[in-house]
Design an enzyme around this catalytic site. Structure first.
Site, PDB file in Angstrom:
ATOM      1  N   HIS A  20       2.789  -1.520  -5.783  1.00 19.26           N
ATOM      2  CA  HIS A  20       3.324  -1.307  -7.385  1.00 19.26           C
ATOM      3  C   HIS A  20       4.598  -0.593  -7.296  1.00 19.26           C
ATOM      4  O   HIS A  20       5.015  -0.139  -6.603  1.00 19.26           O
ATOM      5  CB  HIS A  20       2.054  -0.803  -8.178  1.00 19.26           C
ATOM      6  CG  HIS A  20       1.757   0.672  -7.600  1.00 19.26           C
ATOM      7  ND1 HIS A  20       0.653   0.926  -7.051  1.00 19.26           N
ATOM      8  CD2 HIS A  20       2.549   1.831  -7.902  1.00 19.26           C
ATOM      9  CE1 HIS A  20       0.727   2.411  -7.068  1.00 19.26           C
ATOM     10  NE2 HIS A  20       1.896   2.926  -7.511  1.00 19.26           N
TER      11      HIS A  20
HETATM   12  C1  T46 Z   1       1.249   5.872  -6.659  1.00 25.25           C
HETATM   13  C2  T46 Z   1       0.960   5.919  -5.359  1.00 25.25           C
HETATM   14  C3  T46 Z   1       2.015   6.736  -4.519  1.00 25.25           C
HETATM   15  C4  T46 Z   1      -6.395   7.527 -11.951  1.00 25.25           C
HETATM   16  O1  T46 Z   1      -7.299   7.158 -12.660  1.00 25.25           O
HETATM   17  N1  T46 Z   1      -5.713   8.619 -12.215  1.00 25.25           N
HETATM   18  C5  T46 Z   1      -4.564   8.959 -11.279  1.00 25.25           C
HETATM   19  O2  T46 Z   1      -3.931   9.912 -11.424  1.00 25.25           O
HETATM   20  C6  T46 Z   1      -4.400   7.988 -10.129  1.00 25.25           C
HETATM   21  C7  T46 Z   1      -3.357   8.295  -9.004  1.00 25.25           C
HETATM   22  C8  T46 Z   1      -5.085   6.841  -9.874  1.00 25.25           C
HETATM   23  N2  T46 Z   1      -6.385   6.784 -10.664  1.00 25.25           N
HETATM   24  C9  T46 Z   1      -7.167   5.525 -10.610  1.00 25.25           C
HETATM   25  C10 T46 Z   1      -6.376   4.138 -10.737  1.00 25.25           C
HETATM   26  C11 T46 Z   1      -7.170   3.167  -9.633  1.00 25.25           C
HETATM   27  O3  T46 Z   1      -8.264   2.673 -10.397  1.00 25.25           O
HETATM   28  O4  T46 Z   1      -7.453   5.340  -9.113  1.00 25.25           O
HETATM   29  C12 T46 Z   1      -7.767   4.191  -8.685  1.00 25.25           C
HETATM   30  C13 T46 Z   1      -6.812   3.997  -7.547  1.00 25.25           C
HETATM   31  O5  T46 Z   1      -5.436   4.152  -7.745  1.00 25.25           O
HETATM   32  P1  T46 Z   1      -4.272   3.341  -6.935  1.00 25.25           P
HETATM   33  O6  T46 Z   1      -5.007   2.059  -6.565  1.00 25.25           O
HETATM   34  O7  T46 Z   1      -3.174   3.154  -8.093  1.00 25.25           O
HETATM   35  O8  T46 Z   1      -4.011   3.980  -5.766  1.00 25.25           O
HETATM   36  P2  T46 Z   1      -2.598   3.871  -4.704  1.00 25.25           P
HETATM   37  O9  T46 Z   1      -2.719   4.753  -3.599  1.00 25.25           O
HETATM   38  O10 T46 Z   1      -2.321   2.622  -4.470  1.00 25.25           O
HETATM   39  O11 T46 Z   1      -1.533   4.552  -5.771  1.00 25.25           O
HETATM   40  C14 T46 Z   1      -1.302   5.987  -6.075  1.00 25.25           C
HETATM   41  C15 T46 Z   1      -0.764   6.191  -7.516  1.00 25.25           C
HETATM   42  O12 T46 Z   1      -1.840   5.548  -8.338  1.00 25.25           O
HETATM   43  C16 T46 Z   1       0.311   5.516  -7.870  1.00 25.25           C
HETATM   44  O13 T46 Z   1       0.995   6.115  -9.103  1.00 25.25           O
HETATM   45  O14 T46 Z   1       2.466   5.737  -7.161  1.00 25.25           O
HETATM   46  O15 T46 Z   1      -0.404   6.392  -5.303  1.00 25.25           O
END
Ligand code: T46
Length: 147
Positions: free
Chosen positions: A59
């Site tokens: 993303h």
């Molecule tokens: C990024 C990369 C480096 C939350 O509710 N609060 C938060 O602060 C974060 C970071 C995530 N979430 C929830 C959103 C999703 O439902 O946690 C779940 C997993 O997040 P995501 O799939 O976005 O995780 P990554 O590792 O793909 O991405 C993360 C960060 O979300 C993103 O901003 O830049 O790490």
């Protein structure tokens, strides 16, 4: 252990000051608006990366700026600014990579002991995410027409 070389836009390398106290541990220091280019409103970390095929990220953010560190082990960070792409290996806790706005990023190739630490400039906002690559490309190139 190497310093990543960044060639894409909206990114860069952050270097932490550290005190090497071997064999009693190393101390790394990150300070907002000093070596971290933004205020820090949120910190999150990712561990237990047991799945060798895990792919995280995929993303971009519209406005958010973050710095990502690999504080243990190693992983591959793919970066794409909409024109240029590169992949760097993060394997040194002393170097972070800036994830600025409009930068598609993907994390893969995690070592068993990998721990990621992210210092974010803002609170979590679901509507700041661009999770569809075509939408990301439209967003980046729409913006550039107005630069
Ligand atoms: C990024 C990369 C480096 C939350 O509710 N609060 C938060 O602060 C974060 C970071 C995530 N979430 C929830 C959103 C999703 O439902 O946690 C779940 C997993 O997040 P995501 O799939 O976005 O995780 P990554 O590792 O793909 O991405 C993360 C960060 O979300 C993103 O901003 O830049 O790490």
């Amino acid at each position: 252990m190497s310093k990543p070389k960044i060639t894409v836009k909206n990114s860069g390398v952050v270097t932490l000051n550290f005190f090497k106290d071997f064999p009693d541990g190393d101390l790394f220091i990150a300070e907002a608006r000093k070596n971290i280019p933004h205020d820090i409103k949120r910190i999150y970390f990712i561990n237990n990366l047991a799945n060798k095929k895990a792919v995280r990220g995929k993303h971009a953010h519209k406005k958010l700026t973050q710095v990502i560190f690999c504080i243990n082990g190693s992983f591959h960070l793919g970066l794409d600014d909409g024109s240029k792409k590169q992949t760097v290996v993060l394997d040194d806790p002393g170097y972070g990579v800036i994830l600025g706005p409009k930068l598609w990023h993907t994390m893969t190739g995690f070592s068993d002991d990998c721990v990621l630490l992210i210092l974010a400039g803002d609170y979590y906002r679901k509507d700041d995410y661009l999770r569809n690559y075509d939408e990301f490309m439209r967003y980046v190139h729409k913006d550039r027409r107005h630069d």
